[in-house]
Write an enzyme that holds these catalytic residues in place. Sequence first.
Site, PDB file in Angstrom:
ATOM      1  CG  HIS A 169       1.707   3.318  -1.819  1.00 27.50           C
ATOM      2  ND1 HIS A 169       1.191   1.823  -1.323  1.00 27.50           N
ATOM      3  CD2 HIS A 169       0.425   3.897  -1.737  1.00 27.50           C
ATOM      4  CE1 HIS A 169       0.163   1.969  -0.981  1.00 27.50           C
ATOM      5  NE2 HIS A 169      -0.556   3.143  -1.285  1.00 27.50           N
ATOM      6  CD  GLU A 170       0.088   7.676  -2.327  1.00 28.42           C
ATOM      7  OE1 GLU A 170      -1.197   7.595  -2.863  1.00 28.42           O
ATOM      8  OE2 GLU A 170      -0.063   7.357  -1.012  1.00 28.42           O
ATOM      9  CG  HIS A 173      -3.502   4.692  -4.682  1.00 32.05           C
ATOM     10  ND1 HIS A 173      -4.741   3.646  -4.433  1.00 32.05           N
ATOM     11  CD2 HIS A 173      -2.761   4.737  -3.484  1.00 32.05           C
ATOM     12  CE1 HIS A 173      -4.633   3.224  -3.507  1.00 32.05           C
ATOM     13  NE2 HIS A 173      -3.347   3.638  -2.689  1.00 32.05           N
ATOM     14  CG  HIS A 176      -7.199   1.935  -9.500  1.00 28.41           C
ATOM     15  ND1 HIS A 176      -7.483   1.284  -8.272  1.00 28.41           N
ATOM     16  CD2 HIS A 176      -8.072   1.288 -10.532  1.00 28.41           C
ATOM     17  CE1 HIS A 176      -8.477   0.370  -8.356  1.00 28.41           C
ATOM     18  NE2 HIS A 176      -8.417   0.372  -9.714  1.00 28.41           N
TER      19      HIS A 176
END
Length: 380
Positions: A169-170, A173, A176
Amino acid sequence: KERAMMESFLSEKGDELEGGIQPWDWRFYAEQVRQANFNFDESELKPYLSLDAVTNAVFDVSNKLYGLKYVKRDDIKAYHKDVNVYEVRRAKKDSPDEDELVAIFLHDNFSRAHKSSGAWMSEYRTQTKNLIEGADPIEGVPIVSNNNNFAKGSGATLLSFDDGTTLFHEMGHGHHGMLSDCTYEYLASTSVLKDFVELPSQLMEHWLEEPVVLKEHAKHYKTGETVPDDLLARLKAASLFNEGFATVEYTACALLDMAVHSLSEYDDDFDLSEFEKKYLFEIGMPQGIVMRHRPAHFAHLFASSSYASGYYVYQWAQVLDNDVFAAFQETGDVFDAETAERCRRCIYSAGNTVAPHDLFKAFRGREPDTSFFLKNKGMA
């Protein structure tokens, strides 16, 4: 269904709970039912999910999707000895035989005294092309960190599947920030509407669930044995159990969040706990379930205005991420290069230069479809 399964389990054991299953009972008995009905115990999987193995897996997925290579730089001193520093590189567009620096990535995985709890991505420098004349181009290269709070093992650090999902999940990010391709820092990276910011992160979680990834990277930390097919089958069979509970406890938080922030005025003796009690009764909160975050420690609501009245975005992002991942599945290859490039361009690189709704439509060619979300929740 989940309550019925637990009540049936208790009945078979000859146990009886006065007043039925209460909030403090739910997780305890749910885990017993998971083990009894699906023959799945989380501890069986942990030896195959060492931190090193899951890190290698996420780097490999990152490479296969977006061509990113992670070069460890032991010579760069970080702010703590446990933090690993990497150069992130990829092939040049106009010269594929050469690579270029895309980002500096810091992986800060272990809990320690005085470190904030939870998991998050942060940036020490955000990507930009808006540099003064004569500036070193490296000033526009992002410095991105992923922060987790795993308990450091005396030998190998073993992760639960949830921990592994958090790491993926991280990294979503992180992508991104690292894949950002914007002129202005203010519009770059994760500087997007909250409705959209959790899409890149939750999307990455899907690849850890893919057998092709687990069979390549989930190796026993002592023997090197590949995770057995039977264990993966039991993991998949148990994965949807308790999704009803998880959905209700989350949705209740999102609804209460909006209800509290819809108040135009309140008395000096306003009692938030009483408001919570009345509101949950009004929406028909099922017995045995409470909100995931009670108001007293609901930091998303009150620590800042960032997520105030916007806690729902995680669930809306699930609608989007399931739809986006379905686009990969529809090609028959979860690493399909054309879909990955479109995903990089529309989901990860554009920042806030284009409205999120338009970015999604550019990727998918249509409005979001909730059916993928419902299917993956076991509700359709």
